[in-house]
Design a protein around this motif. Structure first.
Motif, PDB file in Angstrom:
ATOM      1  N   GLY A  33      33.042  -3.853 -21.072  1.00 29.54           N
ATOM      2  CA  GLY A  33      34.352  -3.066 -20.627  1.00 29.54           C
ATOM      3  C   GLY A  33      34.751  -3.963 -21.804  1.00 29.54           C
ATOM      4  N   ALA A  34      35.119  -4.612 -21.744  1.00 29.11           N
ATOM      5  CA  ALA A  34      36.574  -5.235 -22.769  1.00 29.11           C
ATOM      6  C   ALA A  34      36.500  -5.399 -24.528  1.00 29.11           C
ATOM      7  CB  ALA A  34      36.476  -7.084 -22.492  1.00 29.11           C
ATOM      8  N   ALA A  35      34.594  -5.228 -24.033  1.00 29.07           N
ATOM      9  CA  ALA A  35      34.650  -4.940 -26.049  1.00 29.07           C
ATOM     10  C   ALA A  35      34.814  -3.222 -26.069  1.00 29.07           C
ATOM     11  CB  ALA A  35      32.545  -5.178 -25.616  1.00 29.07           C
ATOM     12  N   CYS A  36      35.671  -2.732 -25.616  1.00 33.94           N
ATOM     13  CA  CYS A  36      35.562  -0.991 -25.737  1.00 33.94           C
ATOM     14  C   CYS A  36      37.076  -1.200 -26.330  1.00 33.94           C
ATOM     15  CB  CYS A  36      35.633  -0.258 -24.803  1.00 33.94           C
ATOM     16  SG  CYS A  36      33.901  -0.341 -23.490  1.00 33.94           S
ATOM     17  N   SER A  37      37.856  -2.500 -26.453  1.00 35.71           N
ATOM     18  CA  SER A  37      38.978  -2.833 -27.494  1.00 35.71           C
ATOM     19  C   SER A  37      38.595  -3.577 -28.471  1.00 35.71           C
ATOM     20  CB  SER A  37      40.106  -3.302 -27.171  1.00 35.71           C
ATOM     21  OG  SER A  37      41.465  -3.005 -27.156  1.00 35.71           O
ATOM     22  N   GLN A  38      38.473  -3.111 -29.511  1.00 37.17           N
ATOM     23  CA  GLN A  38      38.098  -4.153 -30.995  1.00 37.17           C
ATOM     24  C   GLN A  38      39.001  -4.697 -31.743  1.00 37.17           C
ATOM     25  OE1 GLN A  38      34.839  -4.709 -32.638  1.00 37.17           O
ATOM     26  NE2 GLN A  38      33.353  -4.361 -30.051  1.00 37.17           N
ATOM     27  N   SER A  39      40.142  -4.502 -30.743  1.00 37.05           N
ATOM     28  CA  SER A  39      41.562  -4.520 -31.810  1.00 37.05           C
ATOM     29  C   SER A  39      42.322  -5.297 -31.066  1.00 37.05           C
ATOM     30  CB  SER A  39      42.474  -3.720 -32.585  1.00 37.05           C
ATOM     31  OG  SER A  39      42.120  -2.575 -31.895  1.00 37.05           O
ATOM     32  N   GLY A  40      43.538  -5.695 -30.715  1.00 39.55           N
ATOM     33  CA  GLY A  40      44.735  -6.282 -30.311  1.00 39.55           C
ATOM     34  C   GLY A  40      44.428  -7.680 -29.546  1.00 39.55           C
ATOM     35  N   PRO A  41      45.357  -7.498 -28.789  1.00 38.85           N
ATOM     36  CA  PRO A  41      45.182  -8.584 -27.777  1.00 38.85           C
ATOM     37  C   PRO A  41      43.683  -8.997 -27.242  1.00 38.85           C
ATOM     38  CG  PRO A  41      46.479  -7.408 -26.640  1.00 38.85           C
ATOM     39  CD  PRO A  41      46.587  -6.970 -28.168  1.00 38.85           C
ATOM     40  N   ALA A  42      43.087  -8.080 -26.777  1.00 37.95           N
ATOM     41  CA  ALA A  42      41.388  -8.659 -26.459  1.00 37.95           C
ATOM     42  C   ALA A  42      40.470  -8.837 -27.300  1.00 37.95           C
ATOM     43  CB  ALA A  42      41.144  -6.698 -26.151  1.00 37.95           C
ATOM     44  N   THR A  43      40.876  -9.049 -28.491  1.00 42.79           N
ATOM     45  CA  THR A  43      39.482  -9.933 -28.606  1.00 42.79           C
ATOM     46  C   THR A  43      40.387 -11.580 -29.226  1.00 42.79           C
ATOM     47  OG1 THR A  43      40.777  -9.356 -31.162  1.00 42.79           O
ATOM     48  CG2 THR A  43      39.257  -7.952 -30.336  1.00 42.79           C
ATOM     49  N   SER A  44      41.464 -11.621 -28.432  1.00 43.40           N
ATOM     50  CA  SER A  44      42.047 -13.319 -28.687  1.00 43.40           C
ATOM     51  C   SER A  44      40.847 -14.291 -28.233  1.00 43.40           C
ATOM     52  CB  SER A  44      43.620 -13.694 -28.166  1.00 43.40           C
ATOM     53  OG  SER A  44      43.344 -13.238 -26.592  1.00 43.40           O
ATOM     54  N   ILE A  45      40.923 -15.346 -28.181  1.00 40.57           N
ATOM     55  CA  ILE A  45      40.016 -16.488 -27.588  1.00 40.57           C
ATOM     56  C   ILE A  45      40.709 -16.500 -26.130  1.00 40.57           C
ATOM     57  CG2 ILE A  45      39.045 -19.101 -27.863  1.00 40.57           C
ATOM     58  CD1 ILE A  45      39.306 -19.009 -30.612  1.00 40.57           C
ATOM     59  N   ALA A  46      41.896 -16.613 -26.294  1.00 42.10           N
ATOM     60  CA  ALA A  46      42.696 -16.576 -24.347  1.00 42.10           C
ATOM     61  C   ALA A  46      41.775 -15.742 -23.747  1.00 42.10           C
ATOM     62  CB  ALA A  46      43.206 -17.054 -24.734  1.00 42.10           C
ATOM     63  N   THR A  63      29.749  14.496 -29.391  1.00 45.38           N
ATOM     64  CA  THR A  63      31.436  15.334 -29.436  1.00 45.38           C
ATOM     65  C   THR A  63      32.177  14.694 -28.386  1.00 45.38           C
ATOM     66  OG1 THR A  63      29.886  16.448 -27.512  1.00 45.38           O
ATOM     67  CG2 THR A  63      30.145  17.928 -29.552  1.00 45.38           C
ATOM     68  N   ASP A  64      31.534  13.827 -27.397  1.00 44.67           N
ATOM     69  CA  ASP A  64      32.196  12.919 -26.997  1.00 44.67           C
ATOM     70  C   ASP A  64      33.047  12.050 -27.388  1.00 44.67           C
ATOM     71  OD1 ASP A  64      30.308  11.000 -27.215  1.00 44.67           O
ATOM     72  OD2 ASP A  64      30.160  10.569 -25.068  1.00 44.67           O
ATOM     73  N   ALA A  65      33.688  12.005 -28.804  1.00 44.33           N
ATOM     74  CA  ALA A  65      33.894  11.176 -29.438  1.00 44.33           C
ATOM     75  C   ALA A  65      33.586   9.697 -29.491  1.00 44.33           C
ATOM     76  CB  ALA A  65      35.367  10.329 -29.060  1.00 44.33           C
ATOM     77  N   ALA A  66      33.303   9.436 -31.134  1.00 40.78           N
ATOM     78  CA  ALA A  66      32.296   8.320 -30.889  1.00 40.78           C
ATOM     79  C   ALA A  66      33.077   7.290 -30.787  1.00 40.78           C
ATOM     80  CB  ALA A  66      32.238   8.213 -32.936  1.00 40.78           C
ATOM     81  N   ILE A  67      32.185   6.070 -31.027  1.00 38.91           N
ATOM     82  CA  ILE A  67      31.987   4.796 -30.916  1.00 38.91           C
ATOM     83  C   ILE A  67      31.774   4.133 -32.077  1.00 38.91           C
ATOM     84  CG2 ILE A  67      31.833   3.210 -29.370  1.00 38.91           C
ATOM     85  CD1 ILE A  67      30.135   4.691 -27.169  1.00 38.91           C
ATOM     86  N   ASP A  68      32.250   3.426 -32.402  1.00 45.14           N
ATOM     87  CA  ASP A  68      32.319   3.404 -33.961  1.00 45.14           C
ATOM     88  C   ASP A  68      31.597   2.225 -33.567  1.00 45.14           C
ATOM     89  OD1 ASP A  68      33.733   0.126 -33.806  1.00 45.14           O
ATOM     90  OD2 ASP A  68      34.990   1.725 -32.613  1.00 45.14           O
ATOM     91  N   SER A  69      30.426   2.386 -34.852  1.00 42.71           N
ATOM     92  CA  SER A  69      29.223   1.514 -35.557  1.00 42.71           C
ATOM     93  C   SER A  69      29.460  -0.519 -34.447  1.00 42.71           C
ATOM     94  CB  SER A  69      28.105   1.368 -36.437  1.00 42.71           C
ATOM     95  OG  SER A  69      27.977   2.761 -36.829  1.00 42.71           O
ATOM     96  N   ALA A  70      30.629  -0.537 -34.947  1.00 41.70           N
ATOM     97  CA  ALA A  70      30.700  -2.108 -34.447  1.00 41.70           C
ATOM     98  C   ALA A  70      30.453  -2.317 -33.323  1.00 41.70           C
ATOM     99  CB  ALA A  70      31.969  -2.505 -35.113  1.00 41.70           C
ATOM    100  N   THR A  71      31.178  -0.891 -31.991  1.00 45.99           N
ATOM    101  CA  THR A  71      31.493  -1.315 -31.275  1.00 45.99           C
ATOM    102  C   THR A  71      29.827  -1.108 -30.382  1.00 45.99           C
ATOM    103  OG1 THR A  71      33.532  -0.720 -30.969  1.00 45.99           O
ATOM    104  CG2 THR A  71      31.992  -0.662 -28.695  1.00 45.99           C
ATOM    105  N   GLN A  72      29.035  -0.077 -31.027  1.00 44.56           N
ATOM    106  CA  GLN A  72      27.839   0.515 -30.278  1.00 44.56           C
ATOM    107  C   GLN A  72      26.726  -1.338 -30.428  1.00 44.56           C
ATOM    108  OE1 GLN A  72      26.382   3.798 -32.629  1.00 44.56           O
ATOM    109  NE2 GLN A  72      27.856   4.599 -32.058  1.00 44.56           N
TER     110      GLN A  72
END
Lengths: 317, 317
Positions: free
Chosen positions: A207-220, A143-152
């Motif tokens: 903490g940063a892996a809790c965003s799986q898209s956007g600028p967070a995932t860039s190499i820099a 119920t506390d909102a799913a974390i998608d499998s890839a993040t898990q």
């Protein structure tokens, strides 16, 4: 635009109080309630005793701060924050056992094995480690909102690596073998990079892996976060070693001068006090440099990471 | 079509030898090579000593057999098999410590703490638990063929639950608290369902989770596998208790009569020997019934699960 203009209203203390309220509540909910299973009450009490009402919660705060910086999922970050703290808590329980450091007090309370017996302390630590991974992998209908499998899966991978052989447990083994030995600078750095650095860095990266898209995932951005995590992990230990010789036990909340008394190699024993203090400030500058890189990559919300780095290096206990 | 006609060529012994060769090779590859990190050699040796060259490997075989039954991914199953075995191995290392069972011999060799010291045994166990979760979450570009994220997360969830508070660690805590006590049948069942049953059942369910589609995921199949897992977990313990009074120590590979000497509650002490033997056979029938349900659901490849159940109930050691 100056850094101070970006975050005019940010107050680390207020932010920390808010975050910690969420973390404490979540830990209390997720670390077993013995009422659920009467036969397990003893173990449950030991686990809760080990985790609740104690500690600076630096690792959970780093998770939450990193998640904010990348605008990640707050629900995922809360689970990651608690999971990291459970790993830290279990390591303290095992570390305090008579066959390790044989400590009878922690945070002013009897250690877990003093309060519950050695066997229960051992099992409580083991169960806390398992619970960390359970927290990271909620069923998708939770119920506390799913974390998608890839993040898990990603969070589990990072935590397992940080906790294990080439992380915290490995660092503890090196530490154990190093008492009474003369380590050189590179060996001392390696030991701490594993023993405390790996989990602190993992806190940032999780903490940063809790965003799986956007600028967070860039190499820099990933590189900047890794640099921040490395520097903050190292700074934590350097400051710990400094405080061991400069703070008094009452402020420190543990026995000051213990490292020297046990003939443990420290940054201060290796570099001297002044050089260690300079080194801590250099490491703080490294964290700030990394945060500037994050901002340049389009992630301006770095005030909590900045505040934590400053607090950690300039703390008095 | 009779069961014997379906699998005319199946030989449990041949099958097991093949599977175990893969498992042993994988464990040796995945349980750290100390050469990688000289400072960690001591811990690495203790971990390898704890895991390699020993044990019946019942749990890995159950994983592989269940994966075969659902035609799952063999690469995923190999990781799951090794992960489950690492959890089992770590539990033995911690169980043998002086503050727990204080055993000095296991499988004819000095226990880990006798060979490496208590602190190293503690850390080796801790690191093995972390490694189990690391094995389940390979980076997606890992060369031994990726396990998709959903499977990784699902496997971690099942293993963490089976290892933790409401699984193995919880069962050990109940066991610890039960020495010298009179447990009733329901309490004895609960203790074993957690202490050994949870990980044996998880082995079956994790093997089956290596197929994420097709009939394996149907409710009927999942129920049948759970029933098989419950029955085999319980049968394992009932037979263990029987052998403790009927086998001699040489055949058993450990001290026979130890439970009675330690005044531990067992199925034999509670039900008597003959009733325990009857119960074991009933449990075997339950496993066979579950396998018939699997076959009825379109999964005929149950011979390894059948062979393992028969072997486990009718074993002499």
């Amino acid at each position: 635009m100056k850094s101070s203009e970006k975050t005019p209203l940010f107050n680390l203390n207020t932010w920390s109080v808010d975050q910690l309220a969420r973390v404490e509540q979540a830990l209390s909910r997720w670390v077993v309630c013995p009422e659920d299973a009467p036969a397990l009450a003893g173990l449950g009490h030991a686990m809760r005793y080990a985790v609740l009402d104690g500690g600076k919660r630096l690792r959970p705060l780093l998770v939450m701060a990193a998640c904010e910086a990348v605008a990640g999922s707050a629900n995922a970050a809360l689970r990651a924050a608690c999971a990291v703290e459970l790993i830290h808590a279990y390591s303290l329980v095992h570390d305090d056992l008579p066959c390790m450091d044989n400590d009878v007090l922690r945070r002013g309370k009897p250690t877990v094995h003093v309060a519950f017996g050695q066997a229960s302390a051992l099992l409580a630590g083991d169960a806390l480690q398992a619970l960390a991974f359970e927290l990271l992998t909620p069923a998708l209908d939770t119920t506390d909102a799913a974390i998608d499998s890839a993040t898990q899966a990603h969070l589990c991978r990072m935590l397992a690596q940080a906790a294990g052989f080439k992380g915290m447990a490995g660092g503890q083994a090196i530490d154990l073998a190093s008492v009474g030995k003369q380590l050189n600078s590179s060996e001392l750095h390696e030991m701490h990079a594993l023993k405390t650095g790996a989990l602190l860095k993992a806190s940032v990266m999780m903490g940063a892996a809790c965003s799986q898209s956007g600028p967070a995932t860039s190499i820099a951005v990933q590189d900047a976060l890794r640099n921040y995590g490395d520097a903050i992990g190292l700074a934590f230990q350097v400051v710990d070693d400094i405080l061991d010789v400069t703070a008094d036990s009452a402020v420190l909340g543990k026995t000051a001068g213990k490292d020297a008394a046990q003939d443990k190699p420290t940054f201060v024993s290796l570099m001297g006090l002044q050089a260690s203090q300079d080194y801590a400030q250099q490491l703080l500058q490294r964290t700030l440099h990394s945060l500037a890189q994050l901002e340049a990559a389009g992630l301006p919300n770095t005030h909590a990471l900045r505040g934590l780095a400053d607090m950690l290096v300039n703390r008095q206990h």
